[in-house]
Each structure stands twice: as C-alpha cells, then as structure tokens.
Design an enzyme around this catalytic site. Sequence first.
Site, PDB file in Angstrom:
ATOM      1  N   GLU A  99      -0.079  -1.020  14.509  1.00  0.00           N
ATOM      2  CA  GLU A  99      -0.944   0.031  13.996  1.00  0.00           C
ATOM      3  C   GLU A  99      -2.259  -0.033  14.761  1.00  0.00           C
ATOM      4  O   GLU A  99      -2.684  -1.082  15.206  1.00  0.00           O
ATOM      5  CB  GLU A  99      -1.184  -0.158  12.495  1.00  0.00           C
ATOM      6  CG  GLU A  99      -2.089  -1.310  12.138  1.00  0.00           C
ATOM      7  CD  GLU A  99      -3.376  -0.897  11.433  1.00  0.00           C
ATOM      8  OE1 GLU A  99      -3.423   0.231  10.909  1.00  0.00           O
ATOM      9  OE2 GLU A  99      -4.318  -1.687  11.404  1.00  0.00           O
ATOM     10  N   ASP A 113       0.640   4.111   1.348  1.00  0.00           N
ATOM     11  CA  ASP A 113       0.937   4.818   2.594  1.00  0.00           C
ATOM     12  C   ASP A 113       2.001   4.069   3.411  1.00  0.00           C
ATOM     13  O   ASP A 113       2.335   4.480   4.511  1.00  0.00           O
ATOM     14  CB  ASP A 113      -0.331   5.077   3.426  1.00  0.00           C
ATOM     15  CG  ASP A 113      -1.104   3.819   3.764  1.00  0.00           C
ATOM     16  OD1 ASP A 113      -1.906   3.844   4.721  1.00  0.00           O
ATOM     17  OD2 ASP A 113      -0.921   2.799   3.065  1.00  0.00           O
ATOM     18  N   HIS A 114       2.541   2.980   2.837  1.00  0.00           N
ATOM     19  CA  HIS A 114       3.647   2.266   3.485  1.00  0.00           C
ATOM     20  C   HIS A 114       4.891   2.180   2.617  1.00  0.00           C
ATOM     21  O   HIS A 114       5.981   1.968   3.131  1.00  0.00           O
ATOM     22  CB  HIS A 114       3.200   0.847   3.883  1.00  0.00           C
ATOM     23  CG  HIS A 114       2.242   0.845   5.029  1.00  0.00           C
ATOM     24  ND1 HIS A 114       2.621   0.511   6.310  1.00  0.00           N
ATOM     25  CD2 HIS A 114       0.936   1.182   5.110  1.00  0.00           C
ATOM     26  CE1 HIS A 114       1.573   0.631   7.113  1.00  0.00           C
ATOM     27  NE2 HIS A 114       0.547   1.034   6.408  1.00  0.00           N
ATOM     28  N   HIS A 129       0.841  -1.203   0.000  1.00  0.00           N
ATOM     29  CA  HIS A 129       0.000   0.000   0.000  1.00  0.00           C
ATOM     30  C   HIS A 129       0.874   1.250   0.000  1.00  0.00           C
ATOM     31  O   HIS A 129       1.908   1.312   0.656  1.00  0.00           O
ATOM     32  CB  HIS A 129      -0.922   0.011   1.226  1.00  0.00           C
ATOM     33  CG  HIS A 129      -2.177  -0.775   1.001  1.00  0.00           C
ATOM     34  ND1 HIS A 129      -2.935  -1.266   2.027  1.00  0.00           N
ATOM     35  CD2 HIS A 129      -2.809  -1.150  -0.142  1.00  0.00           C
ATOM     36  CE1 HIS A 129      -3.988  -1.913   1.533  1.00  0.00           C
ATOM     37  NE2 HIS A 129      -3.927  -1.860   0.222  1.00  0.00           N
ATOM     38  N   ASP A 140       0.324  -3.179   8.641  1.00  0.00           N
ATOM     39  CA  ASP A 140      -1.126  -3.347   8.727  1.00  0.00           C
ATOM     40  C   ASP A 140      -1.410  -4.843   8.755  1.00  0.00           C
ATOM     41  O   ASP A 140      -0.824  -5.590   7.977  1.00  0.00           O
ATOM     42  CB  ASP A 140      -1.823  -2.731   7.497  1.00  0.00           C
ATOM     43  CG  ASP A 140      -1.838  -1.205   7.551  1.00  0.00           C
ATOM     44  OD1 ASP A 140      -2.148  -0.589   6.520  1.00  0.00           O
ATOM     45  OD2 ASP A 140      -1.513  -0.645   8.616  1.00  0.00           O
TER      46      ASP A 140
END
EC number: 3.1.27.-
Lengths: 398, 613
Positions: B205, B74-75, B72, B180
């Site tokens: 998280e 955002d990672h 993803h 995540d």
Amino acid sequence: GGAKGNGPTLASAAGSLLETWPTSASSLSSDGYKDLYVYQLDHPTRVLEWTSGKTICVAGFGPDRNEILELHLPPKLFADENKGLCAERDFKVVHGGFSDGPVHRLRHIQGTRCVVTNNGRSSSLQVWDVGDDESDVFRRTSSIEGAAPLAGQAAGERGSQVAAGPSPQPCVLHGALLGHVQLSQLASGDTCYTLETDSSEPLSALQFVSPWVFLACCRNGNLFAVDTRSPSLPPPTPVPPPPEASTDPVHWGMHATAGADVAGCRVARLSSGAEVVVSDLRNPGGPARRALLEVPADGSAGDHLRVSWAPALEDCLAVSGFDGGVQVFSVSTWGPEAREQRALFQHRGHSVLPSERSAPVRTTAHAWHPDRPRTLLSAATDGSVHVWDWVHPGAAQD
Amino acid sequence: RENFCSSITAEPAMIDVGRSCILVSIGGKNIMLDCGMHMGFNDDRRFPDFSYITQNGRLTEFLDCVIISHFHLDHCGALPYMSEMVGYDGPIYMTHPTKAICPILLEDFRKITVDKKGETNFFTSQMIKDCMKKVVPLNLHQTVQVDEELEIKAYYAGHVLGAAMVQIKVGSESVVYTGDYNMTPDRHLGAAWIDKCRPDLLISESTYATTIRDSKRCRERDFLKKVHETVERGGKVLIPVFALGRAQELCILLETFWERMNLKAPIYFSTGMTEKANHYYKLFITWTNQKIRKTFVQRNMFEFKHIKPFDRSYADNPGPMVVFATPGMLHAGQSLQIFKKWAGNEKNMVIMPGYCVQGTIGHKILNGQRKLELEGRSTVEKFFYLKSLYLEVKLQVEYMSFSAHADAKGIMQLIRMAEPRNMLLVHGEAVKMEFLKGKIEQEFNCYMPANGETTTVTTNPNVPVDISLNLLKREMSLGGTLPDPKKPRTMHGTLIMKENSLRLVSPEQAMKELGLSEHHLRFTCRVQLQDPHSDADTLHRIYMHLKSVLKGYTTQHLPDSMSVMVESIVVKVSSSTEDPNTKVLLLSWSYQDEDLGSFLSTLLKKGLPSVLC
C-alpha cells in the site's frame, strides 16, 4: 508516583516525553509554542526555500546522488478558523527529483516553476523545472555556466552564491567571487549583466533589493550596493572594527529586508564571531546598530551560519548555525555600541530531542514564513526539520 | 513444473482509494487479498465489483482462498457481502485477533447502516456469523498448506492489533501482500517485520508514501495541551474510543501527565471497556510474543492511580473531568449519551481520535455541523412538550489522527528487508507516484497499474541442473576466459531428464547411460570438372587451390589415395570413363563439417582457376 502495574518501559517512555523539550516549562500552555511540528527527513538539508506560501524545497548535500523535494506544509498549520477539525499534520511530498551531486544552494525564481541549484564545488548552476499537476518529478532543464575558478581559489569558496533576479524576465544573479558576479537569463543562459571589477574577494551573499539594485556581501564583511544601470563598482561599506582585538578570522553573511523601497532597506550582517551589524541603505556608512549575540560562538560554525529578517514582524532577526538552535532577536533596543544581547526566543528542539547521531547537532538553515508573523522552519544536520510558531514571551498564548 | 516461463498476474480491479480488494493469479491459483468496503459511497459502489470473476463461473470454483490482512472496514467490510450474498464457500484466512475483532466491527457497521440510515441491500447479522464460520485462523510465521501446491504465511505488520502481511507461495514463485503496515513501533504495537524472503512480487500500500509524518511527540503534545486547556478552564473532555488500540495509549499518556503536573481533575473510562480490552489484550499478548519489541507486558491494563471506572451519574457532576467512552463514532451508547449532555457548553471539548463513518454523529461534527437533529423523539413529544428538535453543538471539536501507516521511508525499509524482484504500489493516485517509482527503481523493478489494469509479472524460475565433472573439465580444457559469474558462457552438453532430476553430461556419457549407439552422418556429393590434365595433376591443382582458399585449415595432400583432405572432408579425384578430360570429384564429409563441406562443393563447382602458384 507513577501508575501501578505499568511496565517500566512504557511509563518511562511517556515520562521522558514530558521531561524533555518543550514541556520543561511548568505548564504545557506556556511552553513557548502555539504550533509545533517535528519531522525527520532521510537526509539532512541545508536549504529551505519557499516556492509558494505553502510549499518549500529541501535538498540533500551528500557527496553523490541526492533528492530534492518540494514539500507542502501541513494543512493544520493553515487551518486558522477550523484548526480543530483538521487532523492533517504531515508534510506531503508534492514533487521530487534527483541531483547528481550535493545541493548547497537552491533558489526559487519568482513567477516561474523553476529552481536553480549550485553544488558548492563549482560555479555552474543547474536549472530545474519543479513540475506541475501532471507529474511529480523535478526535471533538469539546463545548466548555466559561471566563471572559471581562479588559480588560488580555495575549494570551499568555489561554489556560487545565487540570488533570484528581478522580475519580469526570469533571471538569476550568481558568482563565487565579487569579480565573477553576473546576471544570466534563465531560459537561454545568456548573460545580461556582469559586474565590472577584477576583485577576487570571495562572496558570502547576493540579494536583489529592487529591480535595479542588488547587494553583494563579501566574506570579509564588505558590503556593496550595486546599481545595474551604472557600470562601475561603488565603494564598499565595510564592517566596523571588532569591539575587542581578536586574532580569530571571522567571516560574514548578510540578509536585507525585502521591499520595493531601496531607501528603507536595512541590511544585517552576521559574523562567525556572533557579531551583528545593522546598516541602513539610506546612510550605509552612518551609525549602525550593533550587537554581540549571546550564542555559543566557538568559531566552528562553518558555513551553516544564517541570518534573516522576519518578513512580517518589525525589527526581528533570526540567526542559526552556531549550535543546534535558532535564536530570534529584536533589534529595536540595539544601539551603535556592540553590546551583548540576549535572544527574544530560542528554539532548541534540534539539539534537545534524542537523535541517532552521536555528533552534536547543528542547525543548517532556517526560513521565516512569508506572511505568518511568527512561523518559522528550521533544519539541522541530523535530518530533522521543524515547523514552529513561537509565542512572544509575556504575551498570552492563543 | 510444466511451466518454465511462468507469470504472476495481479488484478487490482476492485481497488480504489478507500477500498482494498486485489485478485492475484499465481502458478494457476487464484487468491483474493482483502475484501474491503468503500466508506465514501452509500450505494452498490461501496462493494467491489465481482462480476468480473462471476461472469465466468462461481467464486468458490474460481478462488483458491481469500486472505484478510486486518479488521479495518476498508479491508474486510465487504467480506460478508462477498461470502453470503454473492456466494463463496472456500476458506477465508486471517489472524486470530482479526477473526475475533472483525465480526464486532462488521456488526457495528451493519447497525449504523441499516438501523440508522435505513438501508436495505446490506448483509444481516446472521450473514456475518455464517461468514466467520468459514474463517481459518493464522498464526504468525506458520506456513499453512492451503492445498498441495499453495502455501501461505503471515508476518507481523504493526498498524493495528492483528494486522498481518502475507506471503503466498506456489512452487518456487511467491507474492507478498502487505495490507496496511507500519515501520515505526508505537506504545502498544511493534513495527512490521519480514525476512529476506525475496518474493517475485511485493504488493504494498502506498497511500501515505508521499507523506513525511509529524512526530508522535508533537501529536501527543497537541493532545495533552488540548485536554489540559479544557480542564484548566473548568470544562469536560469526552474522548469517544473503540475498546482497543488508542484508548490504552491515551490513558497511559494522560496518567503520566497527570502525575507529572500534579493535576486533580478526575479521569474516567466507561464500563465495558475494561473487560473487552483485557480479553483482547490476552489474545494480543500471545500473538506478540514472537519477534516484537516488548513495549509492555501487563496482567491488568487498568490499574491506574488517576483513572477510574465511570458511572453514568458522574456525567452531571460539576467541574472538570476527562472521560473515555465507547463507541468510537458517537453513533450510540454511552459516548453519545455523554455527548448530548455536554455538547451545549462551550467550555467542554470532544476529541475524536479516529475516522468516523458517514451517518454517525462523529462524522457530522467533524464536518463542522453545529446543529444536530435528535433521533428517537416522537412527534408528540416534539409538539406538545416543545422539546428541542436540535442539539446545539457549542463545545470545542478536535480531530486528532494517531493512526500509523508506512511513509516513503517505511516502504524503502520494507523493500530492503524482503528484497522483492518486482514491486507493485497500490492504493495511491497513479499519476503522482513517478518520483517514488524512480526512487524505488534505482534499486528494484517497479510496476504501478492503474485501477482496473492487469499486471503481468514474468518470473524467471530457477531450474537446478547437475553438471558432470567430466563435462566441466572438458569445457575448461577448451581454454578461453575463466568462468565469471557475471558473464554466462555457452557450452555444449546433453540434458538428461530422469524422474525429477536434471543432469547435464557429455554426449558420450549420455549415450552410454541410455544404452544408445552413436551414429555418424556423412554426406557425399559429386562434382564434375573439365580439366585436361592427368588425375594426379588435377589432384595437385585441387590441393593448391584449397590450400590458398582455406587459410585457417590444414589441407592434406594424399596422392596414394588420390584424395585431398581437410578436417573430415575428403575430395577424391577420378576421371570419367568416357572422357579422360572430365574429372569426377567425389566429396564426402561428416555432419560436423556440414558448413565447410557445402562451401567446398560450391567452390569446386565453379571450377579450378587457370593459373595456380
């Protein structure tokens, strides 16, 4: 039939979704629900109490340490115009706290951020500050002592009934027995009213219906409409004798319609034998509407029985606790004789969905939304909580 | 080994809701966990701020490695920026599927940002390729030795294809980072799993930690209901998807539903989807052979009865249909083409099953935009042919979330599995996590740093020491309470550190082993007293005095040697040669009785009491 090449587990997993509730109907469009949300709490709750139009409190009733949670309902439920654009279907835990014992009753005090709980074992109440924007933790602020139990008082009848007092002064009405009913101020714990009677009748419900008048319903069905301005206990409105001679003892619960006008208030009393008596406060002793509900009533209902009027729907009652379902009835067709009546709508989700528990699931609580006419919440012994918006049978589904 | 009181520092300086990038210092090593892009910003704020590190030197020198948990954005979205624009040449670790899928998503994202939005300060396609050359792929549960001291191990995280939780170990200290993860299996991914590895610190998280998730059953019901309603009224349903992941699940769901309800409307999936999906699922299947519930084992994912490959001409066919098309955010390609054709009819529907990046048409329609400016039409066209400048969006837009994250229950389950000594919750709003912190603290220690805050976790490393049997026996014979694991007892011994072993032995044995001779220390002290008695009488008086003062001790009177003895302390009396009334007391004692000896010397200096019983 079935897709080729799919492993048996996957296709059957998809298939089982469709074979069980709620899509046992021939079409998804008319499965009876407009909205349906299914949640699993870590521990079951027997309280569902609104703290605002969008938030509700639940709490555990295990023997030791329990969580109390204030949950925000899924935004999608409220996104009426732009429902499609809102993907959020989850509950959000906005505040949480820990109780040292079980929570059997929980009441929100209107106009405050306080809730009052009782553990079902004693008459004392715990007062909690739910928390604001700065903190997400419930804080226990004080206790309010109730009357000491009587010598012969059964253990299961020592917990107090709790009702929110009339505004403006935040206060709470409570007591386990008719003779122990008192109104206490929330902040100081001081008693500002006590009901003058020696009666040791165990109570099953308390509810204010106007700033001065509250209803007290005893387990034997006797209903008292008490005016706090006059000192003496008025005569009771008993329940009519049962239609058939029955040797099984029944106990009764009650709920009254809310509203400023006491005269227009209707009271529904529900027995563990699935009988309902609807009385008018204008003429409490007069002809009532009665019904024998078509629900499984094997006497094992215990104290999970609940009855409540729909706040935004005329003549509608919801009943739960007899089994794993919630039944909605319309009282408009009921007459003075106790005839069998079928539910307008049955929510079966709690008992039909696969559960980890082997014991049969029973609903513990239900709550109507304060202004959305057909939105209800229900909770059960397996920890499930459902939010559902049912469709009147025969009406076109939106 | 030199550090017996060590610490682990975790610096989520670059973390924000919407982006993950954590710096961990453990046992002298520095590791970067994830390198995410903030999807909400259009300027430099979308990248993590590395100046915190680079002000003291280059990233390559400072970092021992970089670990990416999953694909993803955002990672991993800032990874090419970090490695090629800021500069990092060390190893980057990620699982095989992540390595395969990451560059595709990065390239897609780059295209949207640069080509569609016209941005300049962004990484290039070549940079993505160069960055991926630095990647070292990880297998599940395989310990990888980054250097002599640092080792890492990947665990299955669920959530998306290839997502991993990572254990980082230096000596006896370890940190586990979850990325995540998801604790409930779904139709094509299993649940996260980790062994009881007892890390000193578990970094998890917690964005969804305060949610209670609606059941999969109800989400699927909503999806099926929407598709069914549209098809029943003769409309067309477009479902833009990324080639992997949800597409397969939704296909299987629709296939079964169509079969059950005996529906006739055609369902299609767009070309290109099958090859990609099959290719990646082959990777997926080898990867999931370990410790994951076998939800399905397929050869060909797309042998469906009701779902067929799509041809672009079908989009113009009348009547109801459902089409799965790539790409997922409606920013280009086939899904956008189909969308343009179907958008004008209110009977139709588009179902967006995931998040859309800003700038894409998917993002615009999910924000309620009902009029879209069409790109790629020249002003000449617009002017002369009066082609519509805008696309009216009349079809129904549905946003559905199928993604899986851990909620509060999931976090507690993970903690019970791993049994960490300390817990760090990141990714949420710090203020509102007190309740969860309290819940976890009932069982574990829990730290919650704010953005930019450094957390130091002090660890108590175990130092194993062998203890000699003789020493144990000696301790036992001293009596007292029996040894209790919960109550430590002080004992005396000598610690010998030889080569890499530590042993606790009695002092005598230590000296014997090391060839040392024992020395004894004796102190002496002279006290003068005025006492008009004979030496023998003075001695007797001293004896009586000490006997009365030192109640717990055995005082011995030894007239033959003109001395009084208590423990190892000897008091010898003699008279001064000049004056027989001046007595000289010679006190001596050994080191063990230092305290008692100095007490006696002080006592005797005060003189003897005149009356003695």
